[in-house]
Design a protein around this motif. Sequence first.
Motif, short mmCIF file in Angstrom:
data_model
loop_
_atom_site.label_atom_id
_atom_site.label_comp_id
_atom_site.label_asym_id
_atom_site.label_seq_id
_atom_site.Cartn_x
_atom_site.Cartn_y
_atom_site.Cartn_z
N ILE A 86 22.51 -46.40 76.24
CA ILE A 86 23.14 -47.66 75.82
C ILE A 86 23.70 -47.55 74.40
CG2 ILE A 86 21.62 -49.04 77.29
CD1 ILE A 86 20.08 -49.82 74.69
N CYS A 88 23.08 -49.71 71.37
CA CYS A 88 22.09 -50.74 71.02
C CYS A 88 22.73 -52.00 70.47
CB CYS A 88 21.08 -50.18 70.02
SG CYS A 88 19.95 -48.97 70.74
N GLU A 91 23.96 -54.30 73.15
CA GLU A 91 22.88 -54.98 73.88
C GLU A 91 22.23 -56.06 73.02
OE1 GLU A 91 22.67 -54.46 77.02
OE2 GLU A 91 24.16 -52.85 76.85
N ASP A 94 24.29 -59.12 73.17
CA ASP A 94 24.19 -59.85 74.43
C ASP A 94 23.25 -61.04 74.31
OD1 ASP A 94 24.92 -60.27 77.07
OD2 ASP A 94 23.34 -58.99 77.88
N VAL A 139 15.51 -55.39 73.45
CA VAL A 139 16.46 -54.33 73.80
C VAL A 139 15.71 -53.03 74.03
CG1 VAL A 139 18.35 -52.89 72.94
CG2 VAL A 139 18.46 -55.38 72.67
N GLU A 142 13.41 -53.49 77.32
CA GLU A 142 14.03 -53.87 78.59
C GLU A 142 15.28 -53.08 78.93
OE1 GLU A 142 14.77 -58.07 78.30
OE2 GLU A 142 12.68 -58.53 77.80
N ARG A 143 15.95 -52.50 77.93
CA ARG A 143 17.27 -51.92 78.20
C ARG A 143 17.44 -50.47 77.77
NH1 ARG A 143 21.61 -56.87 77.39
NH2 ARG A 143 20.29 -58.51 78.25
N THR A 145 17.15 -46.71 77.70
CA THR A 145 16.79 -45.65 78.63
C THR A 145 17.28 -44.32 78.07
OG1 THR A 145 17.05 -47.17 80.50
CG2 THR A 145 17.02 -44.83 81.01
#
Length: 279
Positions: A86, A88, A91, A94, A139, A142-143, A145
């Motif tokens: 991602i 960061c 995100e 968001d 972030v 949950e997001r 990876t």
Amino acid sequence: MNLVIQSALPLSASHYAAFATLVPGPQRVTPDAHAVHIAGVEPSPPAAFVTYCTAHALDYAYLAPGRQLSDFGLLAMDMDSTLITIECIDEIADYCGLKAKVAAITEASMRGEIKDFSESLTRRVALLKGLEASALERVYEERLTLSPGAEQMLAGVRAAGLKTLLVSGGFTFFTEKLRIRLGLDFTRANTLEIVDGKLTGRVSGEIVDAAVKARTLRETCAQLGLVPERAMALGDGSNDLQMMAAAGLSIAFRAKPVVRHAASVAFNHVGLDGLLRLF
């Protein structure tokens, strides 16, 4: 030169037969069959070979014979869209309903369309003003990876004796968590200013732009007693170009065109563990 051809999936007998026709030479297959090395190849791929690799989602690279991973002493990595999947800051945005706006600036900056990274980052961070700092933890949890093959790559470079540097135009909140989680040796990133539990829309201290990334690589090499030619640099955006140019070997990972064209090696299909199969 040695030609290294890699695939995200194990190569098949039909691939080896095609390589023998398109690029004749002795073939050495890696133990996991994800790559083949062909020795004594001129570094000018035939058009038919390029077409074949494109059609079959294969990455290829040319390396000097006898080069080993242990010839290097440092792996310097970008974070966003490189070590992790991602961006960061996109995100984070968001959580205040501004992902599309921030992501558009990020994309233009990484493609090199916005030349001043510091100005680009300042603009994006300003849009986050007033956001609860707890969004950063969300972030991460949950997001965030890791990119495919990241842990295998890090284990391999450590086994070969290399130190690791994560140098990012992103934020220390994430680089520090990754340093602890992955056992990284050095990190450098930007610090988001937080007051009373909320983002102020500002960055504290020197912004980590392209020049700072390159300087950090050189300074880390000096600290380790290495010449920069014994560093590898891994990145995806224009902010990584100076760092990659300072290193002895540069790897573009699923990168913007300007970065792919400048890098020693480009991975468009394989994971980060493809770095290990180069040698």
